[in-house]
Design an enzyme around this catalytic site. Structure first.
Site, PDB file in Angstrom:
ATOM      1  N   GLY A  11     -10.481  46.616  82.293  1.00 36.50           N
ATOM      2  CA  GLY A  11     -11.409  45.804  82.649  1.00 36.50           C
ATOM      3  C   GLY A  11     -11.256  45.530  84.177  1.00 36.50           C
ATOM      4  CB  ALA A 228     -12.385  21.529  78.275  1.00 36.34           C
ATOM      5  CB  CYS A 279     -14.643  29.902  83.363  1.00 37.40           C
ATOM      6  SG  CYS A 279     -13.559  31.345  83.514  1.00 37.40           S
ATOM      7  CE  LYS A 282     -15.824  32.840  79.001  1.00 31.97           C
ATOM      8  NZ  LYS A 282     -15.386  34.193  79.250  1.00 31.97           N
TER       9      LYS A 282
HETATM   10  C1  UDX Z   1     -12.730  28.142  87.090  1.00 30.26           C
HETATM   11  C2  UDX Z   1     -11.496  27.421  87.182  1.00 30.26           C
HETATM   12  O1  UDX Z   1     -11.357  26.584  88.170  1.00 30.26           O
HETATM   13  C3  UDX Z   1     -10.469  28.344  87.078  1.00 30.26           C
HETATM   14  O2  UDX Z   1      -9.173  27.868  86.872  1.00 30.26           O
HETATM   15  C4  UDX Z   1     -10.669  29.312  85.975  1.00 30.26           C
HETATM   16  O3  UDX Z   1      -9.525  30.438  85.809  1.00 30.26           O
HETATM   17  C5  UDX Z   1     -12.062  29.972  86.010  1.00 30.26           C
HETATM   18  O4  UDX Z   1     -12.954  28.716  86.147  1.00 30.26           O
HETATM   19  P1  UDX Z   1     -14.388  29.259  88.924  1.00 30.26           P
HETATM   20  O5  UDX Z   1     -15.492  29.157  87.695  1.00 30.26           O
HETATM   21  O6  UDX Z   1     -14.114  30.568  89.570  1.00 30.26           O
HETATM   22  O7  UDX Z   1     -13.110  28.896  88.339  1.00 30.26           O
HETATM   23  O8  UDX Z   1     -14.735  28.222  89.986  1.00 30.26           O
HETATM   24  P2  UDX Z   1     -14.475  26.579  90.417  1.00 30.26           P
HETATM   25  O9  UDX Z   1     -13.943  26.245  91.736  1.00 30.26           O
HETATM   26  O10 UDX Z   1     -13.709  26.037  88.975  1.00 30.26           O
HETATM   27  O11 UDX Z   1     -15.836  25.902  90.470  1.00 30.26           O
HETATM   28  C6  UDX Z   1     -16.629  25.882  89.269  1.00 30.26           C
HETATM   29  C7  UDX Z   1     -18.137  25.381  89.378  1.00 30.26           C
HETATM   30  O12 UDX Z   1     -17.830  23.845  89.873  1.00 30.26           O
HETATM   31  C8  UDX Z   1     -18.722  25.700  90.667  1.00 30.26           C
HETATM   32  O13 UDX Z   1     -20.397  25.969  90.637  1.00 30.26           O
HETATM   33  C9  UDX Z   1     -18.388  24.792  91.827  1.00 30.26           C
HETATM   34  O14 UDX Z   1     -19.340  24.571  92.745  1.00 30.26           O
HETATM   35  C10 UDX Z   1     -18.478  23.545  90.833  1.00 30.26           C
HETATM   36  N1  UDX Z   1     -17.666  22.313  91.432  1.00 30.26           N
HETATM   37  C11 UDX Z   1     -16.352  22.506  91.513  1.00 30.26           C
HETATM   38  C12 UDX Z   1     -18.274  21.137  91.508  1.00 30.26           C
HETATM   39  O15 UDX Z   1     -19.505  21.002  91.521  1.00 30.26           O
HETATM   40  N2  UDX Z   1     -17.754  20.258  92.191  1.00 30.26           N
HETATM   41  C13 UDX Z   1     -16.368  20.057  92.196  1.00 30.26           C
HETATM   42  O16 UDX Z   1     -15.693  18.988  92.745  1.00 30.26           O
HETATM   43  C14 UDX Z   1     -15.628  21.381  92.082  1.00 30.26           C
HETATM   44  P1  ADP Z   2     -14.485  38.794  84.297  1.00 32.23           P
HETATM   45  O1  ADP Z   2     -14.974  37.961  85.300  1.00 32.23           O
HETATM   46  O2  ADP Z   2     -13.730  38.257  83.069  1.00 32.23           O
HETATM   47  O3  ADP Z   2     -13.553  39.795  84.929  1.00 32.23           O
HETATM   48  P2  ADP Z   2     -16.372  41.150  84.324  1.00 32.23           P
HETATM   49  O4  ADP Z   2     -17.590  41.167  83.545  1.00 32.23           O
HETATM   50  O5  ADP Z   2     -16.374  40.994  85.949  1.00 32.23           O
HETATM   51  O6  ADP Z   2     -15.399  39.650  83.673  1.00 32.23           O
HETATM   52  O7  ADP Z   2     -15.309  42.494  84.124  1.00 32.23           O
HETATM   53  C1  ADP Z   2     -15.147  42.685  82.768  1.00 32.23           C
HETATM   54  C2  ADP Z   2     -15.133  44.171  83.029  1.00 32.23           C
HETATM   55  O8  ADP Z   2     -14.644  44.674  81.701  1.00 32.23           O
HETATM   56  C3  ADP Z   2     -16.486  45.145  83.051  1.00 32.23           C
HETATM   57  O9  ADP Z   2     -16.387  45.746  84.414  1.00 32.23           O
HETATM   58  C4  ADP Z   2     -16.603  45.905  81.842  1.00 32.23           C
HETATM   59  O10 ADP Z   2     -17.278  47.164  82.123  1.00 32.23           O
HETATM   60  C5  ADP Z   2     -15.157  46.102  81.276  1.00 32.23           C
HETATM   61  N1  ADP Z   2     -15.184  46.361  80.024  1.00 32.23           N
HETATM   62  C6  ADP Z   2     -15.555  45.810  78.933  1.00 32.23           C
HETATM   63  N2  ADP Z   2     -15.342  46.324  77.896  1.00 32.23           N
HETATM   64  C7  ADP Z   2     -14.409  47.370  78.023  1.00 32.23           C
HETATM   65  C8  ADP Z   2     -13.751  48.509  77.311  1.00 32.23           C
HETATM   66  N3  ADP Z   2     -13.748  48.577  75.950  1.00 32.23           N
HETATM   67  N4  ADP Z   2     -13.076  49.464  78.004  1.00 32.23           N
HETATM   68  C9  ADP Z   2     -13.360  49.282  79.226  1.00 32.23           C
HETATM   69  N5  ADP Z   2     -13.819  48.680  80.207  1.00 32.23           N
HETATM   70  C10 ADP Z   2     -14.433  47.546  79.629  1.00 32.23           C
END
Ligand code: UDX
Ligand code: ADP
Length: 469
Positions: A11, A228, A279, A282
């Site tokens: 991945g 969460a 994240c 989901k």
């Molecule tokens: C998040 C977690 O922070 C990270 O630890 C985990 O591994 C993956 O998910 P990410 O989604 O990349 O990271 O970004 P993050 O900075 O957490 O922001 C998420 C969302 O919340 C964004 O849309 C951001 O704009 C929003 N946000 C963040 C707010 O609206 N207000 C804030 O104060 C902080």
């Molecule tokens: P994340 O944000 O979790 O890194 P992405 O969608 O950006 O998620 O990346 C996941 C990657 O994993 C994609 O590029 C997809 O092609 C790859 N992937 C999914 N299943 C397999 C698999 N069975 N073998 C190899 N690559 C895979």
């Protein structure tokens, strides 16, 4: 002495790519193979022109330059990499299920399972398998079962090593993490040894006291819990933003005031048009599904409210635009500044902009979007994915602009959706001059100066600020 000479990561996405690049840069003695079945992605990771890497992350180009071709290799040879590696990271996507039992909530583990079956098929010697993707609690058990039941009799140790990097600051977060979490089967000697192997890799640059080891389930659940809690803070401050708007309080002042309390802390208190990213939603839905499946309906409902509040915030922001524009946006040009879910990333997964656009398109608005890193194709794919209207209609109603000034020309309203730094520096007089009047401005991120913009002549709506005048 560590026996890990080669690691591979299945991945090459937002998690796998940057994480492995940093491990390779920090551990020049370890060979790092990053593999993916998506040929285009791998080709982009091998691009000479670093602006074409598939993931945009500040600082990523430097790390890739340092390690690529030395001990960092990107390829589609998944079997070869599994065979060669002593330790295999799985960083494949785990989207929310869109079909069958748990649709719209549970994580779709199809990609994880395929990955496990491939490892089992190929591995000819003992391996440590590390879950990097966010997975529902007790997935390690399923992984173990697939690996041992379909494998060639070799031994597998399963570790959970959730990623806490945030996009936009991934390289900083990986270089200096608050903590690294490694979960494993610590009740057995082999399990403890496997945990130690991974701890030793991180210990090359992360202080030992920041590396936390736990049992597998605690590690898996900690990842969901952290996301969460973070998302809950945003939904909480977003809930307050609406109270501020109707009472005359200012959500930024409230955030600053409560953030000074060391028990609360100052981060993640910025009201916004709604959290996005791959994240938060989901993982919470996943948590809700887990709680429900154990019959814990109150727990499920408690966490579900965080997502419901987020949906409401996006909806209320969009509805307010329609209401303010005299209850109709039909055929009106609306300029969007930003499409990414936050600044400094080209990722648009679950971006609030998509949902705000969808609602306005239902009202027959003409939307013109400028984002410094997101190409038109991605915007259309995001909208098409919602299935609200035909692909042809989406392309007719939404236009991707080359510059802010192109986007705002003759627009009735400008809507700020992503907090890109360059939007702070705009010539707002020029923007105002080229718009229809009254020129409305809807600020979904609170990075602009409301007073200065009002002075120029904009009719402003800022989230969480008094809009009583
Ligand atoms: C998040 C977690 O922070 C990270 O630890 C985990 O591994 C993956 O998910 P990410 O989604 O990349 O990271 O970004 P993050 O900075 O957490 O922001 C998420 C969302 O919340 C964004 O849309 C951001 O704009 C929003 N946000 C963040 C707010 O609206 N207000 C804030 O104060 C902080
Ligand atoms: P994340 O944000 O979790 O890194 P992405 O969608 O950006 O998620 O990346 C996941 C990657 O994993 C994609 O590029 C997809 O092609 C790859 N992937 C999914 N299943 C397999 C698999 N069975 N073998 C190899 N690559 C895979």
């Amino acid at each position: 002495m560590s026996r890990i000479k080669t690691i591979c990561c299945i991945g090459a996405g937002y998690v796998g790519g940057p994480t492995m690049a940093v491990i390779a840069a920090q551990c020049p003695h370890i060979k790092v193979l990053v593999v993916d079945m998506n040929e285009d992605r791998i080709r982009a990771w091998n691009e000479e022109d670093l602006s074409k890497l598939p993931v945009y992350e500040p600082g990523l180009d430097n790390v890739v330059t340092q390690a690529r071709g030395r001990n960092l290799f990107f390829s589609t040879d998944i079997d070869g990499a599994i065979d060669e590696a002593d330790m295999i990271f799985t960083a494949v996507n785990t989207p929310t299920k869109t079909y069958g039992e748990g649709a719209g909530m549970a994580a779709d583990l199809k990609y994880v399972e395929l990955c496990a079956r491939q490892i089992a098929k190929v591995a000819k010697n003992d391996k440590i398998v590390v879950e990097k993707s966010t997975l529902p609690v007790r997935t390690a058990e399923a992984l173990k079962s697939i690996l041992t039941n379909t494998g060639n009799g070799v031994k597998f140790q399963i570790l959970s090593n959730p990623e806490f990097l945030a996009e936009g600051t991934a390289i900083e977060d990986l270089d200096a993490p608050d903590r690294v979490l490694v979960g494993g089967d610590i009740s057995t000697i082999e399990g403890r040894e496997a945990v130690q192997e991974l701890v030793d890799i991180y210990a090359h640059w992360v202080p030992r006291e920041k590396i936390v080891t736990t049992n597998l389930w605690s590690s898996e659940l900690s990842k969901l819990t952290a996301n969460a809690f973070l998302a809950q803070r945003i939904s909480s401050i977003n809930a307050m933003s609406e109270i501020c708007e109707v009472t005359g309080a200012d959500v930024e002042e409230v955030g600053k005031a409560i953030g000074k309390d060391s028990r609360i802390g100052g981060k993640f208190l910025k009201a916004s048009v709604g959290f996005g990213g791959s994240c938060f939603q989901k993982d919470i839905l996943n948590l809700v599904y887990i709680a429900k499946s154990y019959g814990l309906s109150e727990v499920a409902e408690y966490w579900h409210q965080v997502v419901k509040m987020n949906d409401y915030q996006k909806r209320r922001f969009a509805r307010n635009i329609v209401k303010t524009l005299y209850n109709t946006v039909n055929d009106k040009k609306i300029a969007f500044l930003g499409w990414a879910f936050k600044k400094d990333t080209n990722d648009t997964r679950e971006s609030a902009a998509i949902y705000v656009a969808d609602l306005l398109l239902n009202e027959h608005a003409q939307i013109s979007v400028y984002d410094p890193k997101v190409p038109a194709e991605k915007m259309y794919t995001d909208l098409d994915y919602l299935n609200t209207r035909t692909e042809k209609e989406n392309r007719a109603l939404l236009h991707c602009a080359d510059s802010v000034y192109d986007a705002v020309k003759d627009a009735h309203a400008v809507v700020l959706l992503t907090e890109w730094d360059e939007f702070r520096e705009l010539d707002w007089n020029k923007v105002y001059g080229s718009m229809m009047k009254p020129a409305f401005l809807f600020e979904g991120r609170n990075i602009l100066d409301k007073e200065a913009l009002t002075q120029i002549g904009f009719v402003c709506y800022f989230l969480g600020k008094s809009n009583l005048v």
